[in-house]
Design a protein around this motif. Structure first.
Motif, PDB file in Angstrom:
ATOM      1  N   HIS A 132       0.865  -1.187   0.000  1.00 22.28           N
ATOM      2  CA  HIS A 132       0.000   0.000   0.000  1.00 22.28           C
ATOM      3  C   HIS A 132       0.895   1.228   0.000  1.00 22.28           C
ATOM      4  O   HIS A 132       2.113   1.110   0.082  1.00 22.28           O
ATOM      5  CB  HIS A 132      -0.958  -0.013   1.197  1.00 22.28           C
ATOM      6  CG  HIS A 132      -0.288   0.023   2.540  1.00 22.28           C
ATOM      7  ND1 HIS A 132       0.465  -1.018   3.009  1.00 22.28           N
ATOM      8  CD2 HIS A 132      -0.247   0.980   3.506  1.00 22.28           C
ATOM      9  CE1 HIS A 132       0.929  -0.724   4.218  1.00 22.28           C
ATOM     10  NE2 HIS A 132       0.519   0.483   4.535  1.00 22.28           N
ATOM     11  N   ASP A 136       5.938   4.289   5.157  1.00 19.59           N
ATOM     12  CA  ASP A 136       6.876   3.285   5.690  1.00 19.59           C
ATOM     13  C   ASP A 136       6.998   2.062   4.767  1.00 19.59           C
ATOM     14  O   ASP A 136       7.702   1.106   5.095  1.00 19.59           O
ATOM     15  CB  ASP A 136       6.489   2.854   7.113  1.00 19.59           C
ATOM     16  CG  ASP A 136       5.045   2.407   7.239  1.00 19.59           C
ATOM     17  OD1 ASP A 136       4.163   3.059   6.638  1.00 19.59           O
ATOM     18  OD2 ASP A 136       4.788   1.414   7.934  1.00 19.59           O
ATOM     19  N   HIS A 137       6.340   2.109   3.610  1.00 17.31           N
ATOM     20  CA  HIS A 137       6.418   0.995   2.654  1.00 17.31           C
ATOM     21  C   HIS A 137       6.941   1.421   1.286  1.00 17.31           C
ATOM     22  O   HIS A 137       7.139   0.588   0.413  1.00 17.31           O
ATOM     23  CB  HIS A 137       5.041   0.333   2.507  1.00 17.31           C
ATOM     24  CG  HIS A 137       4.524  -0.131   3.829  1.00 17.31           C
ATOM     25  ND1 HIS A 137       4.739  -1.401   4.313  1.00 17.31           N
ATOM     26  CD2 HIS A 137       3.869   0.544   4.806  1.00 17.31           C
ATOM     27  CE1 HIS A 137       4.219  -1.494   5.524  1.00 17.31           C
ATOM     28  NE2 HIS A 137       3.686  -0.335   5.852  1.00 17.31           N
ATOM     29  N   ASP A 213      -0.298  -4.186   5.609  1.00 18.60           N
ATOM     30  CA  ASP A 213      -0.776  -3.737   6.927  1.00 18.60           C
ATOM     31  C   ASP A 213      -2.246  -4.094   7.140  1.00 18.60           C
ATOM     32  O   ASP A 213      -2.845  -3.698   8.128  1.00 18.60           O
ATOM     33  CB  ASP A 213      -0.611  -2.212   7.067  1.00 18.60           C
ATOM     34  CG  ASP A 213       0.839  -1.820   7.326  1.00 18.60           C
ATOM     35  OD1 ASP A 213       1.708  -2.717   7.313  1.00 18.60           O
ATOM     36  OD2 ASP A 213       1.105  -0.621   7.534  1.00 18.60           O
ATOM     37  N   HIS A 251       4.428  -5.776   9.519  1.00 19.59           N
ATOM     38  CA  HIS A 251       5.003  -5.346  10.800  1.00 19.59           C
ATOM     39  C   HIS A 251       4.638  -6.386  11.860  1.00 19.59           C
ATOM     40  O   HIS A 251       3.669  -7.131  11.690  1.00 19.59           O
ATOM     41  CB  HIS A 251       4.397  -4.028  11.312  1.00 19.59           C
ATOM     42  CG  HIS A 251       4.475  -2.876  10.363  1.00 19.59           C
ATOM     43  ND1 HIS A 251       5.581  -2.081  10.242  1.00 19.59           N
ATOM     44  CD2 HIS A 251       3.560  -2.369   9.500  1.00 19.59           C
ATOM     45  CE1 HIS A 251       5.346  -1.125   9.344  1.00 19.59           C
ATOM     46  NE2 HIS A 251       4.122  -1.286   8.871  1.00 19.59           N
TER      47      HIS A 251
HETATM   48 ZN   LIG Z   1       2.990   0.137   7.729  1.00 21.33          ZN
END
Ligand SMILES: [Zn+2]
Length: 342
Positions: A132, A136-137, A213, A251
């Motif tokens: 997505h 952080d990706h 996520d 995560h």
């Molecule tokens: Zn994330």
């Protein structure tokens, strides 16, 4: 586990990738009191490397970004096909000096190509896609701006277009698209809800369902509850007709205590829950989401916590808990400073 034939092309290894549990001790950060001590003396203890590389099998690599670099510590997946590899996600850090993702992936590809030499004239390809579009990706995308590498855009339109959803293709989000890597055809599910461009990949070779996520052992932030519920319905239905060995998210935020997550921002998770969730947990998440339909708030379960369209108060509480921990860590570091300065 025994590796499939390391010398033949991928076709020869078909079916040899197995349903072994992902039996890995993941790097999980370094205790605050140790951080100032590490790397000070040659030969002394070192902090974690920026990227942990786990070779699940000959054609499948799982990477984790270190918690020393970012509390997000996302997991990334590198899957090799006969014609090209897929890197799913590029982590939370842009700077290749701190986070040498491209160099790591290039080395893994070179190594794979050494053992599986190309037969045709076509160069081996790399597709960089994302579970997505959250930062952080995708932060490492810039490291892949390179001829021969396809970097799929992070917004929903780019994702739909690349995977062939929408006009002229299969309907988004209800249909299933495919991504062919060369004798390794992944199935692509549109799973919006956490994020509008969220996808879930199924790899029949390993049985991995890569959920980003959307489903993971941690906080499931649900931005669009109806879309999320529909995505989980489709996922559960899909799982009924496929052999899924592991559900792997991006995560780990749960501890090993039931219903207990680490505070947001935690940089050390010594007793974190395993990354892999059993396929049955998809149903558990789906039921949990159904149970709270029409309500928002925080709902704890054994190995995940739902944050359904969380209010500002819910988020403030989460951040306060993280801040309390930060303050305690800083106090500890201050107290240790005279000791570490010696
Ligand atoms: Zn994330």
């Amino acid at each position: 586990m025994p590796l499939p034939d390391a010398h033949g092309p991928l076709a020869h290894a078909a079916g040899t990738s197995t349903a072994d549990a992902l039996d890995v001790r993941w790097n999980h950060g370094v205790a605050a009191w140790r951080r100032p001590l590490l790397g000070r003396r040659p030969g002394g203890p070192r902090p974690e490397p920026p990227i942990q590389v786990h070779r699940h099998d000959e054609h499948t690599v799982v990477l984790r970004q270190s918690k020393v670099l970012t509390y997000e510590a996302p997991f990334l997946y590198l899957l090799f096909g006969d014609d090209r590899a897929l890197l799913l996600d590029t982590g939370a850090t842009e700077d290749p000096g701190l986070f040498p993702l491209r160099a790591t992936v290039d080395a893994l590809i070179d190594d794979w190509l050494d053992r599986h030499p190309r037969r045709g004239a076509q160069p081996y390809g790399l597709v960089v896609a994302h579970s997505h579009g959250h930062n952080d990706h995708v932060a490492g995308d810039g490291q892949f701006a390179w001829p021969g590498t396809t970097v799929v855009g992070r917004d929903a339109d780019a994702v739909r277009e690349y995977f062939g959803f929408g006009p002229g293709g299969v309907p988004w989000p209800t249909a299933i698209a495919e991504l062919e890597l060369g004798d390794r055809r992944l199935e692509v599910l549109a799973t919006p809800g956490h994020h509008e461009s969220a996808i879930t990949l199924y790899d029949p070779r390993t049985g991995f369902l890569l959920t980003g996520d959307t489903v993971l052992p941690g906080r499931l932030y649900i931005d669009d509850a109806p879309a999320f519920a529909a995505s989980l319905d489709r996922m559960v239905d899909f799982a009924r007709h496929r052999k899924i060995t592991q559900v792997l998210g991006a995560h780990v935020e749960m501890t090993r205590r039931d219903g207990r997550d680490y505070p947001i921002g935690a940089r050390h998770q010594p007793r974190e829950a395993p990354l892999a969730l059993a396929p049955e947990r998809l149903t558990a998440v789906r039921e949990a989401v159904r149970e709270v339909a029409g309500r928002s708030g925080v709902f704890r379960h054994r190995d995940f916590v739902l944050y359904v369209e969380p209010s500002e108060r819910d988020m403030a509480r989460l951040l306060r808990r993280g801040n309390r921990r930060d303050r305690a860590r800083r106090a500890l570091e201050l107290a240790l400073r005279p000791l570490t300065a010696r």
